[in-house]
Design an enzyme around this catalytic site. Structure first.
Site, mmCIF file in Angstrom:
data_model
loop_
_atom_site.group_PDB
_atom_site.id
_atom_site.type_symbol
_atom_site.label_atom_id
_atom_site.label_comp_id
_atom_site.label_asym_id
_atom_site.label_seq_id
_atom_site.Cartn_x
_atom_site.Cartn_y
_atom_site.Cartn_z
ATOM 1 N N ASN A 107 0.886 -1.155 0.000
ATOM 2 C CA ASN A 107 0.000 0.000 0.000
ATOM 3 C C ASN A 107 0.931 1.215 0.000
ATOM 4 O O ASN A 107 1.602 1.483 0.998
ATOM 5 C CB ASN A 107 -0.883 -0.045 1.263
ATOM 6 C CG ASN A 107 -1.945 1.036 1.279
ATOM 7 O OD1 ASN A 107 -1.865 2.001 0.538
ATOM 8 N ND2 ASN A 107 -2.930 0.873 2.150
ATOM 9 N N GLU A 142 -6.084 -5.599 5.143
ATOM 10 C CA GLU A 142 -4.815 -5.060 4.627
ATOM 11 C C GLU A 142 -3.657 -6.042 4.830
ATOM 12 O O GLU A 142 -2.743 -6.109 4.012
ATOM 13 C CB GLU A 142 -4.508 -3.715 5.278
ATOM 14 C CG GLU A 142 -5.433 -2.618 4.781
ATOM 15 C CD GLU A 142 -4.847 -1.243 4.945
ATOM 16 O OE1 GLU A 142 -3.675 -1.031 4.611
ATOM 17 O OE2 GLU A 142 -5.577 -0.366 5.427
HETATM 18 N N1 CDT Z 1 -6.927 2.381 5.749
HETATM 19 C C1 CDT Z 1 -6.687 2.372 7.075
HETATM 20 O O1 CDT Z 1 -5.544 2.308 7.490
HETATM 21 N N2 CDT Z 1 -7.769 2.397 7.890
HETATM 22 C C2 CDT Z 1 -7.650 2.354 9.322
HETATM 23 C C3 CDT Z 1 -8.879 1.787 9.924
HETATM 24 C C4 CDT Z 1 -8.683 1.557 11.358
HETATM 25 S S1 CDT Z 1 -10.155 1.232 12.175
HETATM 26 C C5 CDT Z 1 -9.962 2.158 13.631
HETATM 27 C C6 CDT Z 1 -7.406 3.710 9.953
HETATM 28 O O2 CDT Z 1 -6.497 3.803 10.784
HETATM 29 O O3 CDT Z 1 -8.125 4.664 9.684
#
Ligand code: CDT
Length: 307
Positions: A107, A142
């Site tokens: 990513n 992920e």
């Molecule tokens: N894409 C990503 O990293 N999303 C995470 C989801 C975490 S859920 C608390 C973020 O840290 O926003």
């Protein structure tokens, strides 16, 4: 001589699976043009900007999965975005799913200067969620679809300053900002896809926007840096994601903030000397930091006392 730049955050609304690549690219071109019309030198796009946030669901078919990745760089998926940015002389940060020649998957986030030259690539270190599907309203896979980034937190010189990149969950971790601040980064650019609802910790649902800004404001203040945080917002493939894209000053103050959950361009004139002033005084790392006294544990546990 004062060091001022205009930076823009190009928040994007949802990118649904059924939307064509051309349509997404058209929206991004429009955001680049809006940024340029405001005199911006840099426009920052979200994490996995031009595709839906596919870690939110299970994909078993390898070809279907790989369709979301770009080989090494994101230019091929949306060439018009890069062409328009070059024409308008604006640098661009864009998040994308990276596949290497060796079929390693990351990513990633990349910074291109105004001539279109790649000057910095970052691969996400703090991958949230799971490696296997869970019983939940939506997935966060992920760890299944990406390796942990192997580039550290690199910093590049750009336009008289130093820039670092991060991605979404990285913004919640203090080390992210500190690793780059210690290398002299004055601006951190990051994109995010953050669901309003966290399936295994619903008690934080009402705090999602608060935690988003808390993390970025603390990172900016505690490291005396500018933070440009950019959302992919709105309901995408049935998952509602927060907006709240923000440009945060080294004081920790939000100087520009998105108000919608759709495509929206925010911008701000940022004073890089503010970084210098804070780092000469309250956050003078050389004079006040005491890492030799922190007693950092070599093999950290989860931090949960009962484990
Ligand atoms: N894409 C990503 O990293 N999303 C995470 C989801 C975490 S859920 C608390 C973020 O840290 O926003």
């Amino acid at each position: 001589m004062s060091r001022e730049l205009v930076v823009a955050a190009a928040q994007m609304g949802p990118v649904e699976r059924k939307e064509s690549v051309e349509s997404v690219a058209g929206r991004m071109v429009s955001l680049v043009e809006r940024a340029a019309s405001r005199g911006s030198q840099l426009v920052v796009f979200p994490e996995l900007a031009a595709v839906p946030f596919f870690p939110h669901w299970v994909i078993d078919d390898r070809q279907e999965l790989l369709a979301y990745y770009d080989l090494d760089e994101p230019v091929g998926r949306a060439p018009d975005v890069f062409r328009r940015a070059r024409e308008l002389g604006i640098a661009i940060v864009i998040g994308y799913a990276e596949r290497t020649e060796q079929n390693r998957l990351f990513n990633s986030n990349a910074l291109y200067d105004k001539s279109g030259e790649l000057i910095l690539k970052y691969r996400k270190v703090h991958l949230p969620g799971f490696g296997t599907p869970q019983e939940a309203e939506h997935q966060l896979l992920e760890k299944r679809y990406f390796e942990v980034g192997d580039l550290g937190f690199p910093v590049a010189e750009w336009s008289g300053t130093k820039v670092g990149l991060a991605i979404c969950n990285d913004r919640r971790w203090a080390e992210t900002y500190r690793a780059m601040a210690l290398q002299g980064a004055e601006i951190v650019c990051l994109g995010y896809n953050t669901p309003v609802h966290t399936p295994h910790l619903p008690e934080i649902d009402t705090l999602t926007n608060f935690h988003n800004h808390l993390a970025m404001q603390a990172g900016a203040y505690q490291n005396s840096m500018w933070v440009v945080g950019v959302a992919k917002a709105g309901v995408e493939e049935g998952v509602e994601q927060i907006g709240g894209s923000a440009i945060v000053a080294p004081s920790g103050e939000v100087v520009a903030q998105a108000t919608s959950q759709a495509d929206e361009l925010i911008s701000a004139e940022i004073d890089l000397d503010m970084v210098t002033r804070y780092r000469r005084d309250i956050f003078n790392f050389a004079h006040h930091r005491r890492p030799e006294h922190y007693g950092i544990i070599a093999q950290p546990s989860s931090g949960v006392v009962s484990e």
